[in-house]
Write an enzyme that holds these catalytic residues in place. Structure first.
Site, PDB file in Angstrom:
ATOM      1  N   GLU A  89      54.285  49.684 -32.755  1.00  0.00           N
ATOM      2  CA  GLU A  89      54.392  48.556 -31.736  1.00  0.00           C
ATOM      3  C   GLU A  89      55.871  48.653 -31.128  1.00  0.00           C
ATOM      4  O   GLU A  89      56.846  49.007 -31.725  1.00  0.00           O
ATOM      5  CB  GLU A  89      53.966  47.178 -32.284  1.00  0.00           C
ATOM      6  CG  GLU A  89      52.633  47.490 -32.732  1.00  0.00           C
ATOM      7  CD  GLU A  89      51.887  45.996 -33.360  1.00  0.00           C
ATOM      8  OE1 GLU A  89      50.960  45.818 -33.339  1.00  0.00           O
ATOM      9  OE2 GLU A  89      52.943  45.619 -34.272  1.00  0.00           O
ATOM     10  N   CYS A 102      62.401  45.920 -28.099  1.00  0.00           N
ATOM     11  CA  CYS A 102      62.451  46.009 -29.464  1.00  0.00           C
ATOM     12  C   CYS A 102      61.727  47.436 -29.951  1.00  0.00           C
ATOM     13  O   CYS A 102      60.547  47.262 -29.597  1.00  0.00           O
ATOM     14  CB  CYS A 102      61.882  44.602 -30.295  1.00  0.00           C
ATOM     15  SG  CYS A 102      61.836  44.822 -31.973  1.00  0.00           S
ATOM     16  N   CYS A 109      57.113  51.469 -42.950  1.00  0.00           N
ATOM     17  CA  CYS A 109      58.428  51.416 -43.673  1.00  0.00           C
ATOM     18  C   CYS A 109      58.349  51.287 -45.127  1.00  0.00           C
ATOM     19  O   CYS A 109      57.428  50.804 -45.416  1.00  0.00           O
ATOM     20  CB  CYS A 109      59.004  49.722 -43.116  1.00  0.00           C
ATOM     21  SG  CYS A 109      60.768  49.683 -43.778  1.00  0.00           S
ATOM     22  N   CYS A 113      59.875  45.265 -48.179  1.00  0.00           N
ATOM     23  CA  CYS A 113      60.389  43.783 -48.411  1.00  0.00           C
ATOM     24  C   CYS A 113      58.924  43.166 -48.328  1.00  0.00           C
ATOM     25  O   CYS A 113      58.313  43.184 -47.309  1.00  0.00           O
ATOM     26  CB  CYS A 113      61.283  43.443 -47.161  1.00  0.00           C
ATOM     27  SG  CYS A 113      62.657  44.525 -47.403  1.00  0.00           S
ATOM     28  N   CYS A 116      57.584  40.903 -44.987  1.00  0.00           N
ATOM     29  CA  CYS A 116      57.629  41.720 -43.642  1.00  0.00           C
ATOM     30  C   CYS A 116      56.297  42.343 -43.620  1.00  0.00           C
ATOM     31  O   CYS A 116      55.953  43.071 -44.614  1.00  0.00           O
ATOM     32  CB  CYS A 116      58.864  42.567 -43.503  1.00  0.00           C
ATOM     33  SG  CYS A 116      58.677  43.630 -42.200  1.00  0.00           S
ATOM     34  N   CYS A 333      59.460  38.888 -35.378  1.00  0.00           N
ATOM     35  CA  CYS A 333      60.339  39.420 -36.286  1.00  0.00           C
ATOM     36  C   CYS A 333      59.362  39.349 -37.652  1.00  0.00           C
ATOM     37  O   CYS A 333      58.995  38.450 -37.947  1.00  0.00           O
ATOM     38  CB  CYS A 333      61.582  38.615 -36.718  1.00  0.00           C
ATOM     39  SG  CYS A 333      62.637  38.537 -35.492  1.00  0.00           S
TER      40      CYS A 333
END
Ligand code: SAH
Length: 348
Positions: A89, A102, A109, A113, A116, A333
């Site tokens: 995205e 962004c 990833c 974390c 997230c 975020c």
């Protein structure tokens, strides 16, 4: 493995597609791709037959899946499919005084974390230069429709840019040198990979560094950001300090505010102490935690977020509360998951 895509190709390699053409065609094509942000088929100063051939030989990297617009109309999230089927995205944010893209640097990833959504989904693969640059181009084309020019780029989409630094850096060079954005308007955000910060320090362009800190003591940070075990806070601050000295660019700390976890006065005190080690350049961005499917803990209520900011300032640090953008389209975020299933993490 299919060949390079439109924005993977270097200028030299592009020349090979123009064999037998006059030399000035290369400038026309490069200008068409990077200044006009046009498809080869629409670069009208090239002969029609050549345009068609280039369109076939230089395929796009991103296949649009969906485009979502938030309720204000000022945030647009693009979902793309890449070669091989993974999805990423990109988010375009229009503000009165700037337009920011962004971008994602990886599909998924590996940093895990828990709060997230990208981390919850896990790692799929690195993006190529062409896949990164084309995100900027497509978003800039979209901005143009609204009569806006993209002014800022943040590597804050899916993925850990420092874990894919070579393509990320090459894309920074293209965005700066060819698309023409100032390096001072480009920000690379990292979970805190110290070797990446050190490598970035030795690269020439003065990009901004953002570090996703979220906790100011190792015990809490290792729980929230597992890579902290390998790159603890003290070493991280030292690397940031070196970056500041060499680049003289702003370093900012991102701090996702989680109710009862990292929003206590003691957190503000510890964080301010770290910021003071970097004065006058460290700046804290407070982000009220955005909801993600795999993390049950709530964001800090806004009133308490502002109180935390005031406490930080009292302890001698600079802080701003990041405006929340695109939560209604899962574009804020930490919410970028490109439709991947996520794993549920136990509460911290
Ligand atoms: N991997 C890089 C780039 C991602 S930037 C990095 O960690 O910096 C995305 C930012 O949003 C990071 O600061 C990340 O920690 C933060 N974030 C992640 N999940 C969030 C959430 N649920 N709410 C608010 N911010 C979040």
């Amino acid at each position: 493995m299919p060949g390079p895509t439109r924005y993977d190709v270097t200028r030299e390699a592009l020349a090979e597609h123009l064999d037998g053409e006059p030399r000035y065609r290369l400038d026309q094509l490069w200008d068409g791709l990077y200044t006009q942000l046009a498809d080869p088929a629409d670069i009208t100063n090239l002969p029609k037959k050549l345009r068609q051939r280039l369109d076939d030989e230089l395929p796009t990297a991103l296949t649009p899946v969906t485009e979502s617009v938030d309720e204000t109309g000022d945030t647009v999230k693009f979902l793309w499919e890449l070669d091989g089927g993974s999805r990423v995205e990109t988010v375009l944010m229009l503000y009165p005084d700037r337009a920011t893209v962004c971008v994602s640097s990886q599909a998924g990833c590996a940093m895990a974390c828990g709060f997230c959504a990208t981390g919850q989904a896990g790692f799929t693969r690195h993006l190529t230069v062409g896949e990164i640059v084309e995100q900027v181009v497509r978003a800039a084309q979209r901005a143009k429709q609204a009569d806006r020019r993209v002014s800022n780029i943040v590597f804050m989409g899916m993925g850990e840019p420092m874990a894919n630094l070579t393509p990320v850096w090459k894309s920074v060079e293209r965005i700066h040198g060819d698309i023409g954005l100032s390096a001072r308007h480009i920000t690379i955000s990292t979970v805190g990979l110290i070797p990446g910060i050190r490598a970035l320090k030795d690269l020439p362009l003065p990009v901004n560094l953002a570090v996703s800190l979220h906790a100011a003591n190792d015990e809490l940070r290792t729980e929230m950001v597992p890579i902290n075990k390998r790159y603890p806070i003290d070493d991280l601050i030292e690397a940031c300090s070196e970056y500041l000295q060499v680049k003289n660019r702003r370093v900012s700390f991102e701090w996702a505010m989680i109710d009862g976890v990292n929003d206590r006065t003691s957190d503000a005190r510890e964080l301010a102490a770290l910021c003071r080690r970097l004065q006058p350049h460290a700046h804290v961005n407070l982000i009220p935690l955005n909801p993600t499917p795999g993390y049950p803990t709530m964001g800090t209520p806004l009133k308490k977020v502002y109180a935390f900011r005031d406490a930080l300032e009292e302890f001698g640090a600079n802080a701003t509360v990041r405006q929340n953008r695109g939560t209604d389209i899962d574009a804020a975020c930490g919410q970028l998951a490109a439709g991947q299933p996520v794993t549920i993490t136990p509460k911290v």
